[in-house]
Design an enzyme around this catalytic site. Sequence first.
Site, PDB file in Angstrom:
ATOM      1  N   ASP A 102      35.162 -18.920   7.888  1.00  0.00           N
ATOM      2  CA  ASP A 102      34.678 -18.948   9.256  1.00  0.00           C
ATOM      3  C   ASP A 102      34.865 -20.365   9.789  1.00  0.00           C
ATOM      4  OD1 ASP A 102      33.176 -18.463  11.614  1.00  0.00           O
ATOM      5  OD2 ASP A 102      31.901 -17.043  10.533  1.00  0.00           O
ATOM      6  N   ASP A 203      35.213 -19.010  15.278  1.00  0.00           N
ATOM      7  CA  ASP A 203      33.957 -18.919  16.014  1.00  0.00           C
ATOM      8  C   ASP A 203      34.141 -19.324  17.483  1.00  0.00           C
ATOM      9  OD1 ASP A 203      30.970 -18.643  15.657  1.00  0.00           O
ATOM     10  OD2 ASP A 203      31.002 -20.707  16.382  1.00  0.00           O
ATOM     11  N   GLU A 245      36.948 -15.039  17.839  1.00  0.00           N
ATOM     12  CA  GLU A 245      35.759 -14.498  18.493  1.00  0.00           C
ATOM     13  C   GLU A 245      35.780 -14.912  19.961  1.00  0.00           C
ATOM     14  OE1 GLU A 245      30.867 -14.598  18.124  1.00  0.00           O
ATOM     15  OE2 GLU A 245      32.013 -16.435  17.997  1.00  0.00           O
ATOM     16  N   HIS A 317      26.611 -10.411  12.124  1.00  0.00           N
ATOM     17  CA  HIS A 317      25.393 -11.179  11.874  1.00  0.00           C
ATOM     18  C   HIS A 317      24.668 -11.575  13.157  1.00  0.00           C
ATOM     19  CE1 HIS A 317      28.511 -13.934  12.886  1.00  0.00           C
ATOM     20  NE2 HIS A 317      27.630 -14.912  13.035  1.00  0.00           N
ATOM     21  N   ASP A 318      25.255 -11.272  14.310  1.00  0.00           N
ATOM     22  CA  ASP A 318      24.609 -11.593  15.584  1.00  0.00           C
ATOM     23  C   ASP A 318      24.074 -10.349  16.283  1.00  0.00           C
ATOM     24  OD1 ASP A 318      25.336 -14.315  15.361  1.00  0.00           O
ATOM     25  OD2 ASP A 318      27.267 -13.952  16.326  1.00  0.00           O
TER      26      ASP A 318
END
Length: 540
Positions: A102, A203, A245, A317-318
């Site tokens: 990530d 990210d 993302e 995870h969000d």
Amino acid sequence: MADFTKKDWWKEAVVYQIYPKSFQDSNGDGIGDLPGILSRLDYLQKLGVDALWLCPVFASPQADNGYDISDYQAIDPMFGTMEEMRTLIRQAKARGIGILLDLVLNHTSDQHRWFRQALQGRDNPYHDYYIWRDGTPDIPPNGMRAGFGGSAWTWVPELGQYYFHQFAPQQPDLNWDNPKVRQELYAMIRGWMAEGVAGFRLDVIDQVAKDPDLQVTANGPRLMEYLRELNRETFGGANLITVGEAWGADLARARQYSAPDGSVFSMVFQFEQMMLDQAGSKWNARPMPLPVLKESIARWQTGLHGCGWNSLFWNNHDLPRIVSRWGDDGACRVDSAKALAVVLHGLQGTPYIYQGEELGMTNAPYPLADLRDIESLNAYQEMRDAGKTDAEAMAAIHRMGRDNARTPMQWTAGGNAGFTTGTPWLRVNPNHTEINAEAALADPDSVFYTYQKLIALRKCCPVFAEGDFTLLCPQDDQVFAYTRTGAGQQLLVAANLSGRPAAFALPRDFAGTSPLLATQGQPADGMLRPWEAVLYCRQI
Ligand code: GLC
Ligand code: CA
């Protein structure tokens, strides 16, 4: 098992997302770690996934659980060592599983060496690695708000300047307009490529080319220039999975990010679908009738076909857990988890499974004192300050808060779900006594085996990767059905995404064929049972 040498291998791949802090603890400190992941490779191989995306494991003070990196080249001691990372990369690869790292390139931690230097003075060579504006203590340069609440500007008295941060104050934004910053990041990425990773998740990558004076964050004017440069200087041509993302992506932009010429990324994480049930902010719910979801998914399916590549996900995870959000986490938990899986995995794109999704893990409505997420904690305060009651604020957090997805992986019915022998950093969901991997593996009808089957089907039927998309019965508010056609095959997917029986007539072309997958045994004629899903494939 992926063949990493095959061109565009990621078009047939399924990725599994690991939240390292919550996956498996190996040393009893209550925090998941790299040896823990290593010890679960058998399980992941059994599921059949091709790659693991690890949320950040780099050195970090953990203000935002690793999305605040203080050293991109070091593994945080809490997760393990560089040697353990190398072992994980090697052993996973030996099983045909690639490791995706990530990359948080928009910002660093305020503890990063660059930022510490930047604070030394305006003349320090690292000062221009970040974004500064002169001002006075009480009047920030403008009214921009930060992602996790408060102003996007933090005052540094010693410098008489504000620095800019889209997220927490502990996450200062990097200045991408400084070519030195970009070159440092590229060199770091090349270093990780040399370690043999299979790719990267990038990210908030559409937010790197910001212009805070114009209050522009996503899709800044120089964004595409920077992203193409990033590609050329690092992973371009390396046949890795790269997934950007991009919360701000519409179709036109997504086509650019995932252009088939490989000039940017292999695929995009876009969030249109995941925002349909919210009004303005994620904390404000609005109803999402099924036709609205179907229309959006259909538009993205046809809009990227042949000219881009999407990723497919219900969870990360969000986001809250999908069975709790759009399924039924009560009596129909298992059936609804399967139905949602079938709908997603029949689509074109690369599916991502978030840890525990394959068990049908649910939300965790904890009291405030048990929450850990900086976003939820700040949002609670802001909602209270804005006049919401405790009950209203907690309801919003229970619905959308990020800790829902971050509770420890449920391996067994035993103490702390087999996640740790110590005290977990975030409480284990009490429903692990019922929902856990051990029970799922022992039950041939479990959600796990539906996922396993869907992954295997994607590998053996080329229509999954190649077929086009046609939505059936768009106005039906219970049934999500579509066909995919290509590579000499036609796929039919139909799922009842409601708790009531639904009328559904099998299209004539499929009459007499038996389903490749049916989640509730032999399908009935002319109808789908509550939360039932079926998948057919025929040669054409
Ligand atoms: C991304 C991450 C999220 C993080 C944020 C800031 O949206 O997925 O977890 O808090 O970026 O880095
Ligand atoms: Ca540990």
